[in-house]
Design an enzyme around this catalytic site. Sequence first.
Site, PDB file in Angstrom:
ATOM      1  N   TYR A 123       0.899  -1.314   0.213  1.00 23.39           N
ATOM      2  CA  TYR A 123      -0.126  -0.067   0.039  1.00 23.39           C
ATOM      3  C   TYR A 123       0.789   1.378   0.005  1.00 23.39           C
ATOM      4  O   TYR A 123       0.348   2.371  -0.686  1.00 23.39           O
ATOM      5  CB  TYR A 123      -0.958   0.121   1.400  1.00 23.39           C
ATOM      6  CG  TYR A 123      -2.185  -0.832   0.973  1.00 23.39           C
ATOM      7  CD1 TYR A 123      -3.241  -0.483   0.170  1.00 23.39           C
ATOM      8  CD2 TYR A 123      -2.499  -2.045   1.708  1.00 23.39           C
ATOM      9  CE1 TYR A 123      -4.172  -1.225  -0.432  1.00 23.39           C
ATOM     10  CE2 TYR A 123      -3.466  -2.855   1.348  1.00 23.39           C
ATOM     11  CZ  TYR A 123      -4.417  -2.580   0.372  1.00 23.39           C
ATOM     12  OH  TYR A 123      -5.505  -3.381   0.206  1.00 23.39           O
ATOM     13  N   GLU A 216      -2.944 -29.998   7.405  1.00 27.37           N
ATOM     14  CA  GLU A 216      -3.119 -28.902   6.278  1.00 27.37           C
ATOM     15  C   GLU A 216      -4.470 -27.807   6.481  1.00 27.37           C
ATOM     16  O   GLU A 216      -4.255 -26.932   6.159  1.00 27.37           O
ATOM     17  CB  GLU A 216      -3.339 -29.661   5.199  1.00 27.37           C
ATOM     18  CG  GLU A 216      -3.567 -29.086   3.935  1.00 27.37           C
ATOM     19  CD  GLU A 216      -4.203 -29.790   2.634  1.00 27.37           C
ATOM     20  OE1 GLU A 216      -4.655 -29.375   1.828  1.00 27.37           O
ATOM     21  OE2 GLU A 216      -3.716 -31.224   2.477  1.00 27.37           O
ATOM     22  N   ASP A 269      -4.324 -33.739   2.548  1.00 26.23           N
ATOM     23  CA  ASP A 269      -5.204 -34.444   1.594  1.00 26.23           C
ATOM     24  C   ASP A 269      -4.116 -35.261   0.719  1.00 26.23           C
ATOM     25  O   ASP A 269      -3.216 -35.040   0.332  1.00 26.23           O
ATOM     26  CB  ASP A 269      -5.912 -33.466   0.760  1.00 26.23           C
ATOM     27  CG  ASP A 269      -6.924 -32.693   1.668  1.00 26.23           C
ATOM     28  OD1 ASP A 269      -7.430 -33.177   2.601  1.00 26.23           O
ATOM     29  OD2 ASP A 269      -7.297 -31.256   1.428  1.00 26.23           O
TER      30      ASP A 269
END
Length: 382
Positions: A123, A216, A269
Amino acid sequence: MEDLRNASLSFFSDQQLCYADILPPFEVLARIEVAVLNFIRILTSPAPAVSDLPLIARNWSNGRVSQGMLTRVPWIYLSGSLCTRSLMRANAAKAFIRVWKVMEMCYKILAQEKRVTQRELFYKLICDSPDYFLSQLEVNRTIQDVVTLLRCSRYSLGIMASSRGLIAGRLLLEDPDEEVVDCSVCGSSGYAISGDLNLLDKLILKTDARYIIVVEKHAIFQRLSEDCIFNQIPSILITAKGYPDIATRFLLHRMSRAFPELPILALVDWNPAGLAILCTFKFGSIGMGLEAYRYACNVKWLGLRGDDVQLIPAESLVPLKPKDLQIAKSLMSSNILQENYREELASMVQTGQRADIEALYFHGYDFIGKFIAKKIVQANYI
């Protein structure tokens, strides 16, 4: 651990492996001043010219893996192959200028004894130099350019890590003000990991855990924390809510040094993204450039593995998406995967399916804790 790391760097010096130093502010300021003076010297010479900026190439073709010859942990390094940012090429001119803009901003930050996040820096830069910074990605890439040019870590540049990470379980954190956080009583939300790497480095860590479990997914982390799985399996739970941020990786690395006897086990996963997340924790990442090796840990793959898919109903298996296949192709083309990981990845691609941890809820909401306990016993961690 740090001595072994330095020995490893020395051992691989003949391969021109490159890394970023952790430096005090005065030395970083000096390196910036030298870079500016060299640039001015070239401009004001009898034959003035604008030289290219030689930067270490951050891509897999330039990546190398130390195979754990001096330590248990292999790390990703970058070799001496260079890319450039040039003011004389139209497609690289803005990138060239962005490097100097970020260096200028870092100089001001360090001179004022401040620290900023990458988001805060973005920014500030879009307000000061809107023609050169259009996205956070451009800022992130330029920070890595400055890291490779000055050969110092981003934290040495005054840039803090934004953190998504959480931690829970049998861990006491004592900060320099002697305030103690008991991560076992922080509820299902866990304790938010600070993005201030200096603070994380100063924490005194105490535990009676026997395992560190990297989770995860945030939702799975919450379920395990709510069930106080760390009381059934003496453990510390940590999550980055997906791909790991620097602060979470830094704290995990600190725990691996503080508690070298504790196995670090990853619950991800069964899909290419899950394996990529595990590998990022285990080896570091090319995207981190010269700092990748600093956050590597000896993470072991607890699950989900191919053998675990039989526990999941066929209806819960999901077809691989194009992004999954892209990640799989990238992992296969790298030189970091050990053979059993390659076999698992090939199996994912061959079946064309993925299995999410949540599918284990088919057996009940308390099943994931039982699954973890069984996998630990099967892997002979106890």
